[in-house]
Design an enzyme around this catalytic site. Structure first.
Site, short mmCIF file in Angstrom:
data_model
loop_
_atom_site.label_atom_id
_atom_site.label_comp_id
_atom_site.label_asym_id
_atom_site.label_seq_id
_atom_site.Cartn_x
_atom_site.Cartn_y
_atom_site.Cartn_z
N ASN A 10 0.81 -0.97 -0.01
CA ASN A 10 0.04 0.11 0.06
C ASN A 10 1.01 1.40 -0.06
O ASN A 10 1.59 1.53 1.08
CB ASN A 10 -0.97 -0.14 1.22
CG ASN A 10 -1.65 1.18 1.26
OD1 ASN A 10 -1.90 1.88 0.33
ND2 ASN A 10 -2.18 1.48 2.52
N TRP A 11 1.10 1.83 -1.30
CA TRP A 11 1.95 3.05 -1.32
C TRP A 11 1.30 4.27 -1.03
O TRP A 11 2.14 5.13 -0.52
CB TRP A 11 2.35 2.98 -2.88
CG TRP A 11 3.16 2.24 -3.31
CD1 TRP A 11 3.93 1.24 -2.61
CD2 TRP A 11 3.83 2.07 -4.59
NE1 TRP A 11 4.68 0.55 -3.54
CE2 TRP A 11 4.81 0.73 -4.69
CE3 TRP A 11 3.49 2.74 -5.97
CZ2 TRP A 11 5.27 0.53 -5.78
CZ3 TRP A 11 4.23 2.37 -6.85
CH2 TRP A 11 4.87 1.34 -7.07
N LYS A 12 0.30 4.15 -0.35
CA LYS A 12 -0.57 5.52 0.20
C LYS A 12 -0.44 6.52 -0.92
O LYS A 12 -0.01 6.39 -2.12
CB LYS A 12 -0.09 5.65 1.40
CG LYS A 12 -0.04 4.57 2.48
CD LYS A 12 0.18 4.95 3.72
CE LYS A 12 0.24 3.71 4.54
NZ LYS A 12 0.03 3.98 6.21
N HIS A 97 -9.67 1.29 4.73
CA HIS A 97 -8.36 1.58 5.41
C HIS A 97 -8.38 2.45 6.38
O HIS A 97 -9.23 3.47 6.51
CB HIS A 97 -7.25 2.08 4.57
CG HIS A 97 -5.89 2.26 4.94
ND1 HIS A 97 -5.37 3.12 5.79
CD2 HIS A 97 -4.95 1.26 4.85
CE1 HIS A 97 -4.22 2.74 6.13
NE2 HIS A 97 -3.72 1.68 5.76
N GLU A 99 -6.91 5.08 7.56
CA GLU A 99 -6.57 6.42 7.17
C GLU A 99 -7.97 6.95 6.52
O GLU A 99 -8.28 8.11 6.62
CB GLU A 99 -5.47 6.69 6.29
CG GLU A 99 -4.30 6.45 7.06
CD GLU A 99 -2.95 5.83 6.31
OE1 GLU A 99 -2.99 5.84 4.97
OE2 GLU A 99 -2.05 5.36 6.99
N GLU A 169 -5.82 -4.60 10.57
CA GLU A 169 -4.77 -3.73 10.89
C GLU A 169 -5.01 -2.80 12.14
O GLU A 169 -5.97 -2.16 12.13
CB GLU A 169 -4.83 -2.49 9.80
CG GLU A 169 -4.54 -3.38 8.22
CD GLU A 169 -3.97 -2.23 7.28
OE1 GLU A 169 -2.50 -2.36 7.02
OE2 GLU A 169 -4.39 -1.36 6.73
N GLY A 175 2.09 2.44 10.55
CA GLY A 175 3.15 3.74 10.57
C GLY A 175 3.76 3.88 11.46
O GLY A 175 4.35 5.10 11.59
N GLY A 236 2.74 -0.74 4.38
CA GLY A 236 2.70 0.60 3.95
C GLY A 236 4.13 0.81 3.68
O GLY A 236 4.86 0.54 2.86
N GLY A 237 4.72 1.27 4.78
CA GLY A 237 6.22 2.19 4.56
C GLY A 237 7.04 1.10 4.33
O GLY A 237 7.89 1.49 3.11
C1 PEP Z 1 -0.90 0.28 6.10
O1 PEP Z 1 -0.95 1.47 5.42
O2 PEP Z 1 -1.75 -0.54 5.59
C2 PEP Z 1 0.12 -0.20 7.00
C3 PEP Z 1 0.18 -1.29 7.39
O3 PEP Z 1 1.28 0.91 6.91
P1 PEP Z 1 2.52 0.47 7.68
O4 PEP Z 1 3.20 -0.87 7.17
O5 PEP Z 1 3.39 1.52 7.32
O6 PEP Z 1 2.36 0.35 9.21
#
Ligand code: PEP
Length: 256
Positions: A10-12, A97, A99, A169, A175, A236-237
């Site tokens: 998930n590049w956001k 998600h 966010e 999640e 994050g 994500g990151g």
């Molecule tokens: C996400 O955005 O779904 C996520 C899990 O981010 P991260 O891996 O950065 O915690």
């Protein structure tokens, strides 16, 4: 029951088209052995045509959108419809998600409308759920997950569930660099599976894949993926770098 692991990046709101091209070129060199897992990249809308073009030769890596509209088309400035996503060969869409829930005010009802709209055009769903730290500390983990699942999936059929991955999640782990312990994640996943069983029956619950998301890194992927109810990761990151995304996939697929 064997469930093929699924790893989704998930590049956001990161990377433009040229960075997308660079990422794919480098990632494909690192993932030549193709572990037996599904690999999905969720790029910003604008990058999806480039991503499609870059992945075309490689085959086997699928694209996801990070969101979609709950409406068909019309006067919804700034929105992207599910038909537009299909037109650029998107196969999956992330919906719900944290966010989107916390920053953009998406409720379980809105998320439910999006899930249904996406299924109308046969998109596969990556349906995100998870509790905040306050909710966990207040002993509300199960009630929050249960209402997110029940209200989010209301009206979806067993066929829809065959095309759904749930991403658990915990919001406090996204994050933040804080990962749920393998035991915390396993307990939550087992609970999620039990809620799915109570609505759709055991067969569907055993088949559905449940990803863990929240600060997954190369050094914790193996332990998390070794848990019996964890079937992949939403990352994500650590998915922004080809090396760490491919290390997570390799480590997560290595025998425990
Ligand atoms: C996400 O955005 O779904 C996520 C899990 O981010 P991260 O891996 O950065 O915690």
């Amino acid at each position: 029951m064997y469930r093929r692991p699924i790893f989704a990046a998930n590049w956001k709101m990161n990377k433009g088209p040229s960075e997308t091209q660079d990422f794919v070129k480098s990632f494909l060199q690192k993932i030549t052995d193709r572990p037996s897992a599904d690999i999905v990249i969720a790029a910003p809308f604008l990058c999806l045509p480039t991503l499609s073009e870059s992945l075309r030769e490689a085959g086997g890596i699928e694209m996801a959108a990070q969101n979609c509209s709950q409406f068909d088309d019309g006067a919804y400035t700034g929105e992207i419809s599910v038909k537009m996503l299909r037109e650029v060969l998107v196969r999956h869409v992330i919906i719900g998600h944290s966010e989107r829930r916390s920053i953009f005010g998406e409720t379980n009802a809105i998320i439910n409308a999006k899930l249904k709209k996406a299924r109308e055009v046969n998109l596969k769903l990556i349906f995100c759920i998870g509790e905040t730290l306050e909710e966990r500390n207040a002993g509300q983990l199960e009630s929050i997950l249960s209402s997110q699942i029940t209200e989010g999936l209301a009206g979806l059929t067993t066929d829809d569930l065959d095309h759904t991955v749930i991403a658990y999640e915990p919001v406090w782990a996204i994050g933040t660099g804080v990962t749920a312990t393998a035991q915390q994640a396993q307990d939550a996943h087992a609970y999620v599976r039990s809620v799915v069983a109570s609505i759709y029956g055991d067969d569907i619950a055993q088949k559905i894949r449940i990803q863990y998301g929240g600060s997954v890194k190369p050094n914790n992927a193996a332990e998390l993926m070794a848990c019996p109810d964890i079937d992949g990761a939403l990352i994500g990151g650590a998915s922004l770098e080809p090396q760490s995304f491919s290390d997570i996939i390799h480590n997560g697929c290595a025998p425990a």
